[in-house]
Design a protein around this motif. Structure first.
Motif, PDB file in Angstrom:
ATOM      1  N   PRO A   1      47.913  44.860  36.959  1.00 17.34           N
ATOM      2  CA  PRO A   1      46.528  45.190  36.185  1.00 17.34           C
ATOM      3  C   PRO A   1      45.752  45.874  36.451  1.00 17.34           C
ATOM      4  CG  PRO A   1      46.350  42.907  36.425  1.00 17.34           C
ATOM      5  CD  PRO A   1      47.677  43.510  37.277  1.00 17.34           C
ATOM      6  N   LEU A   2      45.437  46.604  35.754  1.00 17.62           N
ATOM      7  CA  LEU A   2      44.300  47.999  35.812  1.00 17.62           C
ATOM      8  C   LEU A   2      43.167  47.520  37.384  1.00 17.62           C
ATOM      9  CD1 LEU A   2      44.237  50.991  33.578  1.00 17.62           C
ATOM     10  CD2 LEU A   2      46.116  50.430  35.596  1.00 17.62           C
ATOM     11  N   ALA A   3      42.457  46.313  36.596  1.00 19.11           N
ATOM     12  CA  ALA A   3      41.343  46.153  37.057  1.00 19.11           C
ATOM     13  C   ALA A   3      41.487  44.477  36.953  1.00 19.11           C
ATOM     14  CB  ALA A   3      39.700  46.419  36.436  1.00 19.11           C
ATOM     15  N   ILE A   4      40.636  43.808  38.123  1.00 21.34           N
ATOM     16  CA  ILE A   4      40.583  42.346  38.002  1.00 21.34           C
ATOM     17  C   ILE A   4      39.747  42.285  38.608  1.00 21.34           C
ATOM     18  CG2 ILE A   4      40.783  40.761  39.160  1.00 21.34           C
ATOM     19  CD1 ILE A   4      44.133  40.674  38.587  1.00 21.34           C
ATOM     20  N   ARG A   5      38.093  41.498  37.739  1.00 19.51           N
ATOM     21  CA  ARG A   5      37.381  41.233  38.169  1.00 19.51           C
ATOM     22  C   ARG A   5      36.629  39.861  38.873  1.00 19.51           C
ATOM     23  NH1 ARG A   5      33.680  45.731  36.710  1.00 19.51           N
ATOM     24  NH2 ARG A   5      34.866  47.828  37.158  1.00 19.51           N
ATOM     25  N   THR A   6      35.675  39.883  39.497  1.00 19.20           N
ATOM     26  CA  THR A   6      35.727  38.893  39.844  1.00 19.20           C
ATOM     27  C   THR A   6      34.745  38.074  40.984  1.00 19.20           C
ATOM     28  OG1 THR A   6      37.021  38.250  42.243  1.00 19.20           O
ATOM     29  CG2 THR A   6      38.488  37.648  40.972  1.00 19.20           C
ATOM     30  N   GLU A   7      34.003  37.299  41.035  1.00 21.37           N
ATOM     31  CA  GLU A   7      33.062  36.615  41.824  1.00 21.37           C
ATOM     32  C   GLU A   7      33.371  35.477  42.669  1.00 21.37           C
ATOM     33  OE1 GLU A   7      29.807  35.209  39.182  1.00 21.37           O
ATOM     34  OE2 GLU A   7      30.613  33.761  38.857  1.00 21.37           O
ATOM     35  N   PRO A   8      32.919  36.004  43.399  1.00 19.65           N
ATOM     36  CA  PRO A   8      33.309  34.389  45.002  1.00 19.65           C
ATOM     37  C   PRO A   8      32.063  33.285  44.461  1.00 19.65           C
ATOM     38  CG  PRO A   8      31.340  35.965  46.096  1.00 19.65           C
ATOM     39  CD  PRO A   8      31.922  36.220  44.690  1.00 19.65           C
ATOM     40  N   VAL A   9      32.953  32.308  44.210  1.00 19.63           N
ATOM     41  CA  VAL A   9      32.770  30.091  43.414  1.00 19.63           C
ATOM     42  C   VAL A   9      31.447  30.812  44.910  1.00 19.63           C
ATOM     43  CG1 VAL A   9      33.342  27.988  42.820  1.00 19.63           C
ATOM     44  CG2 VAL A   9      34.801  29.972  42.581  1.00 19.63           C
ATOM     45  N   ALA A  10      30.219  30.237  44.212  1.00 23.81           N
ATOM     46  CA  ALA A  10      29.343  29.507  44.863  1.00 23.81           C
ATOM     47  C   ALA A  10      29.522  28.740  45.810  1.00 23.81           C
ATOM     48  CB  ALA A  10      27.344  29.626  44.030  1.00 23.81           C
ATOM     49  N   GLY A  11      29.270  28.594  47.272  1.00 27.26           N
ATOM     50  CA  GLY A  11      29.265  27.233  47.233  1.00 27.26           C
ATOM     51  C   GLY A  11      30.826  26.857  47.979  1.00 27.26           C
ATOM     52  N   SER A  12      32.200  27.647  47.728  1.00 31.10           N
ATOM     53  CA  SER A  12      33.129  27.284  47.752  1.00 31.10           C
ATOM     54  C   SER A  12      33.364  27.253  49.170  1.00 31.10           C
ATOM     55  CB  SER A  12      33.959  27.861  46.544  1.00 31.10           C
ATOM     56  OG  SER A  12      35.532  27.637  48.013  1.00 31.10           O
ATOM     57  N   ALA A  13      34.131  26.254  50.135  1.00 29.93           N
ATOM     58  CA  ALA A  13      33.987  26.453  51.677  1.00 29.93           C
ATOM     59  C   ALA A  13      35.480  27.275  51.834  1.00 29.93           C
ATOM     60  CB  ALA A  13      34.190  25.357  52.396  1.00 29.93           C
TER      61      ALA A  13
ATOM     62  N   GLY B   1      32.009  44.260  31.280  1.00 29.42           N
ATOM     63  CA  GLY B   1      33.272  44.339  30.549  1.00 29.42           C
ATOM     64  C   GLY B   1      34.081  43.427  30.586  1.00 29.42           C
ATOM     65  N   PRO B   2      34.820  44.043  30.515  1.00 27.10           N
ATOM     66  CA  PRO B   2      36.754  43.421  30.836  1.00 27.10           C
ATOM     67  C   PRO B   2      36.472  42.954  32.292  1.00 27.10           C
ATOM     68  CG  PRO B   2      37.343  45.552  30.311  1.00 27.10           C
ATOM     69  CD  PRO B   2      35.647  45.208  29.550  1.00 27.10           C
ATOM     70  N   ALA B   3      37.230  41.397  32.432  1.00 24.02           N
ATOM     71  CA  ALA B   3      37.284  40.923  33.746  1.00 24.02           C
ATOM     72  C   ALA B   3      39.036  41.473  34.126  1.00 24.02           C
ATOM     73  CB  ALA B   3      37.468  39.529  33.863  1.00 24.02           C
TER      74      ALA B   3
END
Lengths: 143, 400
Positions: free
Chosen positions: B236-248, B259-261
């Protein structure tokens, strides 16, 4: 199988699974897990197994009841060998039934997001949730 | 010897002292990060490496180098790949991917055997320990923590979340046999950490074949081997993620609020809201009208969250009819709203419920459920959604 045994069989450590056993209560009554509900059969007088259907034992890998639209959030019924039987063809006038099961030892409904729900011995109906759709129709919840 | 003793004796020697286990776990985490970066890499595909690795896999099947067709997105690939014939037809087209599936499945069986690891599939229903370091300090088995903290985490993040959402965005029901390239990272990394952290030993030929699959993780996207043609997708040209809160475990999920992920080079894209795949309008132009028309309760929830519940209730012109304690869900409330007829098409009410289980970031999701207009009591309305009366639903003992 109960969770402790399942985890033992799978070599996960005791510390881990004792804690899990303690944190998943076994409930003898009505309980919900997300869009599913487990109803004591005594509460329902109009739901019966279809005449041609037969009871099956819950296999070691469990019975997958419903899978979310995204495909990765199944609700799974897991039980010890020879403690739980299920039937998938159930006549429910409301059309919400998924399975009926009967267990002689606690069984567990497992879901990756909702966690576990323990079900005490008895005869139970698992139903899906519905909502009001367009044109006054009902639709099943798709999550 | 009892079954349990046999199981015990098959176990690899593991460091008996937690003091050694913790630094080894830290090393496993480094490797996981490295592999996760390959899985989320957005650089152009390394075509030479990918083509050479696939050619070498073909050679293991006694087949010549295929002709490579590079495509910009999985959706474009699906249009090119011939439809899968029914399983009983065994023509040449069908056989390469079958042979390849057998090849990799046997490789993984042998590698599993080498690390004495046939059990992890059964453990997959249950989440890993919330704090791996604490678990190791209390004497947890390092192999178990490593497997669940690397393989299971990469599977959840990459195979199920990222690749799963991309797969779900492709309308075709059947894609035939295909491989994930960078998204096959879970099992490739699994054997890597066992080799480099837990001193597993593999047969030389197996290690060599593993290198080919590892090269594909580092170089390309999904691929479809079909006869003498192999269709390979760009990264892919771009992948947008976020950290999963509380994950160790450093887990991430697809999320882009504006926009698109995931975007592929031909513009084909996937939108996601906190890890849930949604249509583009949910993040780009959510309106009360579109929300009212949406049939999927999860998509509706995401769209309302995007607008904000307070703003949504205000914009949608909802009026509160009643509120009640949620049976089986202590401390939470059910609220019933009346929906303005003009906007929602038919007399309908909205039941607002709070999820029984807490998300890992400590919040609970709120759901809006449409119910018939004749309910005034939220508990009656909630009971109806499961085909029960309000009196029956009030007996709910537990909600998760």
């Amino acid at each position: 199988m109960n969770l402790a045994e399942l985890l033992d069989r799978t070599n996960v450590d005791a510390l881990d699974h004792l804690e899990r056993q303690a944190t998943i209560p076994v409930v003898d009554g009505l309980q919900a897990q997300g869009d599913l509900i487990v109803i004591p059969m005594a509460m329902l007088t109009t739901v019966t197994p279809d005449s041609w259907a037969h009871w099956q034992a819950v296999a070691a890998g469990g019975v997958e009841l419903v899978r979310g639209v995204a495909g990765n959030n199944p609700h799974t019924l897991v039980a010890d060998p020879d403690t739980c039987w299920w039937i998938g063809s159930v006549h429910d006038p409301l059309g919400l039934a998924i399975v009926m099961f009967e267990n002689i030892a606690p069984v567990y409904l497992v879901h990756p997001e909702h966690g576990g729900s323990g079900v005490a011995p008895g005869r139970w109906l698992v139903r899906r949730q519905q909502e009001r759709g367009p044109h006054r129709r009902r639709v099943l919840i798709a999550d | 010897m009892s079954a349990r003793q046999r199981r015990e004796s098959r176990r690899l020697p593991v460091p008996p002292d937690p003091a050694r286990a913790v630094p080894l776990w830290a090393r496993a985490v480094e490797l996981r990060t490295e592999w996760l970066n390959h899985a989320l890499c957005c650089a152009p595909a390394d075509r030479d490496t990918a083509e050479n690795a696939i050619t070498a896999l073909y050679a293991l099947l006694d087949r010549p180098r295929p002709r490579f067709v590079w495509v910009p997105s999985p959706a474009a690939a699906v249009r090119l790949v011939p439809p899968t014939p029914p399983a009983r037809v065994t023509d040449e087209l069908w056989r390469v991917e079958k042979q390849l599936a057998t090849l990799v499945s046997r490789l993984r069986d042998r590698l599993d055997h080498a690390i004495h690891d046939h059990w992890y599939r059964y453990a997959a229903h249950f989440p890993p320990p919330p704090d791996p370091v604490l678990a190791l300090r209390s004497g947890a088995d390092l192999r178990s923590v490593v497997t669940r903290g690397v393989h299971d985490v990469l599977r959840a993040v990459v195979r199920e979340s990222v690749a799963g959402l991309v797969r779900a965005a492709i309308p075709e029901e059947r894609l035939g046999l295909w491989w994930g390239g960078q998204h096959d990272v879970d099992w490739v990394a699994h054997y890597d950490v066992h080799r480099r952290v837990l001193d597993a030993r593999f047969d030389a030929a197996d290690a060599e074949q593993w290198q080919l699959w590892a090269a594909l993780v580092r170089s390309c996207g999904w691929w479809w081997p079909r006869g003498d043609v192999c269709v390979v997708v760009e990264r892919p040209l771009a992948i947008r993620t976020e950290p999963v809160a509380g994950s160790a475990y450093g887990e991430v999920r697809l999320h882009n609020p504006t926009g698109p992920a995931v975007v592929f080079p031909d513009g084909w894209s996937v939108h996601a809201w906190h890890g849930t795949r949604v249509p583009a309008w949910v993040v780009e132009s959510p309106t009360v009208e579109l929300i009212a028309a949406e049939r999927n309760v999860e998509v509706r929830r995401c769209a309302i969250e995007r607008v904000g519940w307070a703003a949504f209730i205000d914009q949608a012109g909802l009026t509160l009819v009643g509120r009640a304690d949620d049976p089986g869900n202590p401390g939470c409330e059910l609220r019933l709203y009346d929906l303005p007829y003009a906007r929602w098409g038919a007399p309908t009410r909205l039941l607002l419920a709070v999820n029984g289980s807490v998300e890992r970031d400590g919040t609970r999701r709120r759901y809006g459920l449409l119910v018939p207009p004749w309910f005034d009591d939220p508990v009656d309305a909630a009971g109806w959604s499961y085909g029960l009366t309000g009196v029956q639903y009030a007996q709910l003992r537990r909600r998760t």
